[in-house]
Scaffold this motif. Structure first.
Motif, PDB file in Angstrom:
ATOM      1  N   VAL A  15       7.676   1.779  -5.157  1.00 17.05           N
ATOM      2  CA  VAL A  15       6.391   1.837  -5.829  1.00 17.05           C
ATOM      3  C   VAL A  15       5.678   0.508  -5.657  1.00 17.05           C
ATOM      4  O   VAL A  15       6.288  -0.521  -5.357  1.00 17.05           O
ATOM      5  N   HIS A  16       4.351   0.539  -5.858  1.00 18.08           N
ATOM      6  CA  HIS A  16       3.553  -0.674  -5.719  1.00 18.08           C
ATOM      7  C   HIS A  16       3.718  -1.532  -6.958  1.00 18.08           C
ATOM      8  O   HIS A  16       3.658  -1.061  -8.080  1.00 18.08           O
ATOM      9  N   HIS A  17       3.940  -2.817  -6.753  1.00 13.70           N
ATOM     10  CA  HIS A  17       4.067  -3.763  -7.851  1.00 13.70           C
ATOM     11  C   HIS A  17       2.838  -4.653  -7.904  1.00 13.70           C
ATOM     12  O   HIS A  17       2.319  -5.073  -6.877  1.00 13.70           O
ATOM     13  N   PRO A  18       2.371  -5.018  -9.082  1.00  9.88           N
ATOM     14  CA  PRO A  18       1.316  -6.023  -9.155  1.00  9.88           C
ATOM     15  C   PRO A  18       1.849  -7.349  -8.651  1.00  9.88           C
ATOM     16  O   PRO A  18       3.019  -7.668  -8.831  1.00  9.88           O
ATOM     17  N   ALA A 232       2.623  -6.166   2.738  1.00 14.00           N
ATOM     18  CA  ALA A 232       3.336  -4.954   2.330  1.00 14.00           C
ATOM     19  C   ALA A 232       4.583  -5.302   1.527  1.00 14.00           C
ATOM     20  O   ALA A 232       4.903  -4.637   0.530  1.00 14.00           O
ATOM     21  N   PHE A 233       5.302  -6.339   1.941  1.00 14.02           N
ATOM     22  CA  PHE A 233       6.479  -6.771   1.191  1.00 14.02           C
ATOM     23  C   PHE A 233       6.084  -7.186  -0.225  1.00 14.02           C
ATOM     24  O   PHE A 233       6.750  -6.825  -1.202  1.00 14.02           O
ATOM     25  N   ALA A 234       5.010  -7.969  -0.332  1.00 15.09           N
ATOM     26  CA  ALA A 234       4.569  -8.419  -1.654  1.00 15.09           C
ATOM     27  C   ALA A 234       4.148  -7.235  -2.510  1.00 15.09           C
ATOM     28  O   ALA A 234       4.489  -7.154  -3.694  1.00 15.09           O
ATOM     29  N   GLY A 235       3.406  -6.292  -1.920  1.00 16.52           N
ATOM     30  CA  GLY A 235       2.958  -5.134  -2.668  1.00 16.52           C
ATOM     31  C   GLY A 235       4.082  -4.220  -3.092  1.00 16.52           C
ATOM     32  O   GLY A 235       3.935  -3.440  -4.038  1.00 16.52           O
ATOM     33  N   SER A 236       5.220  -4.309  -2.406  1.00 12.05           N
ATOM     34  CA  SER A 236       6.371  -3.468  -2.739  1.00 12.05           C
ATOM     35  C   SER A 236       7.359  -4.167  -3.664  1.00 12.05           C
ATOM     36  O   SER A 236       8.407  -3.619  -3.978  1.00 12.05           O
ATOM     37  N   GLY A 237       7.043  -5.387  -4.055  1.00  5.85           N
ATOM     38  CA  GLY A 237       7.904  -6.086  -5.000  1.00  5.85           C
ATOM     39  C   GLY A 237       9.112  -6.753  -4.380  1.00  5.85           C
ATOM     40  O   GLY A 237      10.079  -7.064  -5.084  1.00  5.85           O
TER      41      GLY A 237
END
Length: 400
Positions: A15-18, A232-237
Motif C-alpha cells: 500500500v502507499h505510505h505517506p 516508488a520505494f519511498a511511496g511504498s514505505g
C-alpha cells in the motif's frame, strides 16, 4: 528486472505510505555513503589516467596486474553507484514532496536550480564528468510527472532502462550483421590535465563542452529511471517506516547480485580486451542491463550487514559521509584535482593503477572522519548549508 524491484515493494508493504517528515533513517545515509565511495572509485580514473576518456589503456602494453585492477573496477563499480545515488535522489524527492506546506514543490524546484548552477561550475572548473546538471534536468522531468502511481513509476523506470539496453544491444547486433564492425573501440585522444592551473582549466572546460551532450543523453534517462524507482520505494514505505524483510534482502543479495556481477564481468572483458565498435556497444548494453541488478544487490547486502555487529562499524563509516553527500562529492573532485592535475601536484599518469584503489580508501576514510567531526559540532557541510539557505530563503513579495 521489474520483478526484482517488486521484491523491495512487497518486502515493505504494497500500500502507499505517506512520506512526510520522520526521524532521519541511518540506513539511507549509509547507502548514500556507499554510493559516494563507489562514485569515487570510478571517477578517480578520469584524473589518474589520461587514457580513460579515450577508451582505456592499450592492453598489449599494459601490465597484467594493472589490467586486473581495471577489470575489477569495471565489474564491481562502473555504472552501479551513480545509479544508487540516483535511486536515493528519487527517494529524497518523494520525501520532500510529501513534506507538506503551502507550496511543497518550491523547495524541490529550488534544489534543482541550485544543483544545475553548481553542476555547471563543477563541470567547467573541476570535473568534466559532472552529474549534477544531469540530475537537475532529469529532476525537472520528475517534477513535471509527479503524482503518478507507485506501480506506474516503477513500470516507467523499467521501460526506460530496458529501452536503453535494447538500443545498444540492437545496434551491436546490427553492426555485426551488416559487417560494419570497425577495428577499434577507442573514442578519442588521451587528455592530459597537467601543465599548470590555466592549462588544466582550459582542457577540463573544453572536454566538458564535448562530453556534456553524451552525459545528458545517456546517463540522463538512466538517472531518471532510477529517480522513478526511488520515488516508488519511498511511496511504498521501503525503509520509511519498514525495511524489506530479511528473506527478501537475502533473495536479492544472494540470487540477483551474482547474476548481475556475472554479466558485468562479461561487459568488463569486452570493454578491456575486445576490439571494434560492436564490442563497445555490446559492452554498454550489457552494463545498462546488469547495473540495476548489481545496485539493488549492493543495497540489499548493506541492509543485511547493518543488522549485524560488524554492520554497526560499517554504518559508522558510511553514514557521516552520506549525510554530507553534496560537500563530499564536490570535495572529492577538489582533492583529485589537487593530486592529479595542474591545479596541484600533476600526478596524472604517474601513479600505477594498482595503487589507485588505495588512494580511494584513504580519501574516503578522511572524508568520513571529517564529516563525523563536523556533525559532532551540530553543524553541516558548507554546500549543505548553502543549499539550505537557498531553498528556505524568503520568496519575493508580490509587487516588490
Amino acid at each position: 528486472m521489474r520483478i526484482f524491484v517488486d521484491e523491495f515493494l512487497e518486502g515493505a508493504n504494497s500500500v502507499h505510505h505517506p512520506v512526510g517528515p520522520t526521524p532521519r533513517v541511518v540506513e539511507i545515509d549509509a547507502l548514500r555513503g556507499l554510493a559516494l565511495f563507489g562514485i569515487l572509485m570510478v571517477n578517480i580514473w578520469f584524473f589518474a589516467d589520461s587514457s580513460t576518456v579515450a577508451g582505456g589503456p592499450d592492453t598489449t602494453t599494459t601490465p597484467m596486474a594493472d589490467l586486473i585492477v581495471l577489470f575489477l573496477v569495471a565489474t564491481f563499480f562502473e555504472g552501479k553507484f551513480y545509479l544508487l545515488f540516483s535511486l536515493l535522489f528519487g527517494y529524497g524527492f518523494a520525501v520532500l514532496q510529501g513534506a507538506g506546506g503551502q507550496d511543497p514543490l518550491r523547495p524541490v524546484r529550488r534544489r534543482l536550480g541550485f544543483l544545475a548552477v553548481l553542476g555547471v561550475l563543477h563541470g567547467v572548473l573541476l570535473f568534466y564528468g559532472d552529474i549534477l546538471l544531469t540530475y537537475a534536468l532529469a529532476g525537472a522531468l520528475l517534477v513535471a510527472t509527479r503524482g503518478i502511481p507507485v506501480r506506474r513509476a516503477l513500470g516507467v523506470a523499467v521501460a526506460i532502462t530496458s529501452g536503453v539496453a535494447i538500443l545498444f544491444l540492437g545496434a551491436a547486433v546490427l553492426l555485426l550483421v551488416i559487417g560494419a564492425d570497425g577495428t577499434s573501440s577507442a573514442t578519442g585522444t588521451a587528455l592530459p590535465l597537467t601543465g599548470g592551473p590555466g592549462a588544466a582549466l582550459a582542457v577540463n572546460a573544453a572536454t566538458y563542452g564535448i562530453v556534456l551532450p553524451s552525459v545528458v543523453l545517456f546517463q540522463g534517462p538512466l538517472a531518471l529511471a532510477a529517480f522513478y524507482a526511488g520515488s516508488a520505494f519511498a511511496g511504498s514505505g521501503v525503509l520509511r517506516p519498514d525495511p524489506p524483510s530479511e528473506v527478501v534482502l537475502r533473495r536479492v543479495a544472494f540470487l540477483i547480485l551474482p547474476v548481475g556481477l556475472g554479466v558485468s564481468a562479461l561487459q568488463a572483458c569486452l570493454s578491456l580486451w575486445a576490439e571494434g565498435e560492436a564490442a563497445a556497444l555490446l559492452a554498454t548494453g550489457l552494463s545498462v542491463a546488469a547495473s540495476p541488478l548489481v545496485t539493488l544487490g549492493y543495497a540489499s547486502l548493506l541492509l543485511l550487514l547493518v543488522r549485524t555487529r560488524a554492520g554497526g562499524l560499517l554504518t559508522g563509516i558510511l553514514a557521516p559521509a552520506g549525510r554530507l553527500s553534496l560537500s563530499n562529492y564536490l570535495g572529492q573532485s577538489v582533492l583529485l584535482c589537487i593530486l592529479f592535475t595542474g591545479y596541484g601536484f600533476g600526478l596524472m599518469d604517474e601513479v600505477p593503477p594498482t595503487a589507485v584503489p588505495g588512494i580511494v580508501v584513504v580519501i574516503f576514510t578522511a572524508q568520513s572522519a571529517v564529516s563525523r567531526l563536523v556533525l559532532a559540532t551540530g553543524r553541516t557541510g558548507p554546500l549543505e548549508q548553502a543549499l539550505r539557505w537557498f531553498v528556505h530563503r524568503p520568496g519575493r513579495r508580490p509587487g516588490t
